[in-house]
Design a protein around this motif. Structure first.
Motif, PDB file in Angstrom:
ATOM      1  N   LYS A 122      -2.884  -6.779  -9.565  1.00 57.14           N
ATOM      2  CA  LYS A 122      -2.803  -5.329  -9.437  1.00 57.14           C
ATOM      3  C   LYS A 122      -3.841  -4.793  -8.470  1.00 57.14           C
ATOM      4  CE  LYS A 122      -1.166  -4.639 -14.167  1.00 57.14           C
ATOM      5  NZ  LYS A 122      -1.445  -3.998 -15.475  1.00 57.14           N
TER       6      LYS A 122
ATOM      7  N   PRO B 148      -9.282 -13.902   2.153  1.00 60.87           N
ATOM      8  CA  PRO B 148      -9.473 -12.452   2.268  1.00 60.87           C
ATOM      9  C   PRO B 148     -10.583 -12.041   3.224  1.00 60.87           C
ATOM     10  CG  PRO B 148      -9.256 -13.080  -0.014  1.00 60.87           C
ATOM     11  CD  PRO B 148      -9.374 -14.353   0.770  1.00 60.87           C
ATOM     12  N   TYR B 149     -11.550 -12.905   3.473  1.00 62.29           N
ATOM     13  CA  TYR B 149     -12.700 -12.449   4.231  1.00 62.29           C
ATOM     14  C   TYR B 149     -12.610 -12.787   5.708  1.00 62.29           C
ATOM     15  CZ  TYR B 149     -14.016 -13.115  -0.636  1.00 62.29           C
ATOM     16  OH  TYR B 149     -14.027 -13.136  -2.002  1.00 62.29           O
ATOM     17  N   ASN B 150     -11.545 -13.453   6.095  1.00 64.21           N
ATOM     18  CA  ASN B 150     -11.564 -14.048   7.421  1.00 64.21           C
ATOM     19  C   ASN B 150     -10.688 -13.394   8.462  1.00 64.21           C
ATOM     20  OD1 ASN B 150     -13.171 -15.966   6.268  1.00 64.21           O
ATOM     21  ND2 ASN B 150     -11.523 -17.410   5.943  1.00 64.21           N
ATOM     22  N   SER B 151      -9.772 -12.571   8.052  1.00 65.06           N
ATOM     23  CA  SER B 151      -8.839 -12.048   9.040  1.00 65.06           C
ATOM     24  C   SER B 151      -8.314 -10.693   8.612  1.00 65.06           C
ATOM     25  CB  SER B 151      -7.671 -13.020   9.232  1.00 65.06           C
ATOM     26  OG  SER B 151      -6.957 -13.185   8.030  1.00 65.06           O
ATOM     27  N   PRO B 152      -7.849  -9.923   9.585  1.00 57.11           N
ATOM     28  CA  PRO B 152      -7.376  -8.568   9.256  1.00 57.11           C
ATOM     29  C   PRO B 152      -5.991  -8.595   8.651  1.00 57.11           C
ATOM     30  CG  PRO B 152      -7.098  -8.984  11.583  1.00 57.11           C
ATOM     31  CD  PRO B 152      -7.813 -10.186  11.031  1.00 57.11           C
ATOM     32  N   LEU B 153      -5.642  -7.492   7.997  1.00 61.70           N
ATOM     33  CA  LEU B 153      -4.268  -7.293   7.567  1.00 61.70           C
ATOM     34  C   LEU B 153      -3.437  -6.826   8.761  1.00 61.70           C
ATOM     35  CD1 LEU B 153      -5.728  -7.210   4.782  1.00 61.70           C
ATOM     36  CD2 LEU B 153      -4.070  -5.474   4.108  1.00 61.70           C
ATOM     37  N   HIS B 154      -2.172  -7.252   8.762  1.00 61.28           N
ATOM     38  CA  HIS B 154      -1.216  -6.748   9.742  1.00 61.28           C
ATOM     39  C   HIS B 154      -0.103  -6.045   8.977  1.00 61.28           C
ATOM     40  CE1 HIS B 154      -3.097  -8.720  13.156  1.00 61.28           C
ATOM     41  NE2 HIS B 154      -3.314  -9.736  12.345  1.00 61.28           N
ATOM     42  N   PHE B 155       0.255  -4.854   9.449  1.00 63.48           N
ATOM     43  CA  PHE B 155       1.142  -3.987   8.697  1.00 63.48           C
ATOM     44  C   PHE B 155       2.540  -3.907   9.286  1.00 63.48           C
ATOM     45  CE2 PHE B 155      -1.657  -1.838   5.688  1.00 63.48           C
ATOM     46  CZ  PHE B 155      -2.906  -2.153   6.189  1.00 63.48           C
TER      47      PHE B 155
ATOM     48  N   ARG C 100      -1.573 -11.247   5.543  1.00 59.82           N
ATOM     49  CA  ARG C 100      -2.843 -11.781   6.008  1.00 59.82           C
ATOM     50  C   ARG C 100      -2.748 -13.289   5.946  1.00 59.82           C
ATOM     51  NH1 ARG C 100      -7.967  -9.359   3.134  1.00 59.82           N
ATOM     52  NH2 ARG C 100      -8.972  -8.775   5.060  1.00 59.82           N
TER      53      ARG C 100
ATOM     54  N   TYR D 246       0.848  -1.188   0.000  1.00 57.05           N
ATOM     55  CA  TYR D 246       0.000   0.000   0.000  1.00 57.05           C
ATOM     56  C   TYR D 246       0.886   1.242   0.000  1.00 57.05           C
ATOM     57  CZ  TYR D 246      -4.164  -2.690   1.344  1.00 57.05           C
ATOM     58  OH  TYR D 246      -5.220  -3.579   1.373  1.00 57.05           O
TER      59      TYR D 246
ATOM     60  N   TYR E  31      -0.831  -6.890  -4.820  1.00 59.69           N
ATOM     61  CA  TYR E  31      -0.869  -7.879  -3.761  1.00 59.69           C
ATOM     62  C   TYR E  31      -0.506  -9.247  -4.305  1.00 59.69           C
ATOM     63  CZ  TYR E  31      -5.522  -9.401  -5.340  1.00 59.69           C
ATOM     64  OH  TYR E  31      -6.586  -9.878  -6.065  1.00 59.69           O
TER      65      TYR E  31
ATOM     66  N   LEU F 139      -4.132   0.484  -2.401  1.00 54.17           N
ATOM     67  CA  LEU F 139      -3.475  -0.763  -2.751  1.00 54.17           C
ATOM     68  C   LEU F 139      -2.721  -0.632  -4.065  1.00 54.17           C
ATOM     69  CD1 LEU F 139      -3.074  -3.786  -2.060  1.00 54.17           C
ATOM     70  CD2 LEU F 139      -5.156  -4.236  -3.387  1.00 54.17           C
TER      71      LEU F 139
ATOM     72  N   LEU G 161      -5.344   4.462   2.773  1.00 57.34           N
ATOM     73  CA  LEU G 161      -4.364   3.541   2.226  1.00 57.34           C
ATOM     74  C   LEU G 161      -4.843   3.057   0.859  1.00 57.34           C
ATOM     75  CD1 LEU G 161      -3.745   1.646   5.524  1.00 57.34           C
ATOM     76  CD2 LEU G 161      -1.921   2.662   4.156  1.00 57.34           C
TER      77      LEU G 161
END
Lengths: 114, 111
Positions: free
Chosen positions: A57, A98-105, A94, A35, A48, A45, A43
């Motif tokens: 893209k 995609p629908y199950n958990s948050p992103l960690h940065f 992650r 990001y 990914y 994108l 943010l």
């Protein structure tokens, strides 16, 4: 910081030069993201990855390319840096679909293009 | 990053008070929502998430409320502390691989 290391943390480069930013994770997560963050924008994108050698893209991918040859590393390359690419770049990971958990940065790379 | 707080709405609260940060999301198909906290010079930090089959979820000192009718999300922080000062933003997942992030609200806590 969820086992994410971004390098370098700061970089100043000249217009027209190539730049590669690195994201390294120790979590063995499948999904990795790049990001950019700019004042006045959420943010956004860039690209990914959903597995080794599998990338796609995002909304602001022009001027950027990525590579993922190993699970743990995701590289972002600016082929020919422009001043509009001055920004803070964040890598995120992650674990699950995609629908199950948050992103960690990660803690970001501040890039300045002069 | 350091400049993420520029141009953002700001909520100022006194230490010990409760804070409520609001977020309007855009996509009625979104079924998963996340709140993040970002301190200066650091990456966004996960706080709490909620799925669309719930309207409330509580964590440690934080509560997220979801109103799908008006596409509104809120984050409540109880007994706000100086360490809570940061930019907070929400994210929604509209059933795709990609999250949509809000621009954020800056929370300032005064002693």
């Amino acid at each position: 910081d969820a086992g994410i290391t971004q390098s370098p943390r700061h970089k100043v480069t000249e217009t027209g030069t190539p730049v590669t930013l690195r994201c390294h994770q120790t979590e063995n997560h499948r999904y990795m993201y790049w990001y950019r963050q700019d004042p006045g924008h959420g943010l956004r994108l860039i690209h990914y990855s959903y597995g080794v050698k599998d990338t796609d893209k995002g909304e602001v991918s022009d001027g950027y390319s990525v590579s993922r040859s190993k699970t743990e590393d995701f590289l972002l390359t600016l082929e020919s840096a422009t001043s509009s690419q001055t920004s803070v770049y964040f890598c995120a990971i992650r674990a699950e679909g995609p629908y199950n958990s948050p992103l960690h940065f990660g803690n970001g790379t501040r890039l300045t293009v002069t | 990053g350091e400049n993420v707080g520029l141009h953002l709405p700001t909520l100022s609260v006194q230490e010990g008070d409760n804070s409520i940060i609001n977020c309007a999301y855009s996509n009625s198909a979104s079924d998963y929502f996340i709140w993040y906290k970002q301190e200066s010079g650091k990456g966004p930090q996960f706080i709490i998430d909620i799925r669309s089959n719930m309207d409330k979820r509580q964590g440690q000192r934080v509560t997220v409320l979801l109103n799908k009718t008006v596409k509104h999300l809120s984050l409540q922080i109880a007994a706000t502390q100086p360490g809570d000062s940061a930019v907070y933003f929400c994210a929604e997942n509209p059933n795709t691989d990609k999250l949509i992030f809000g621009t954020g609200t800056r929370l300032q806590v005064f002693p």
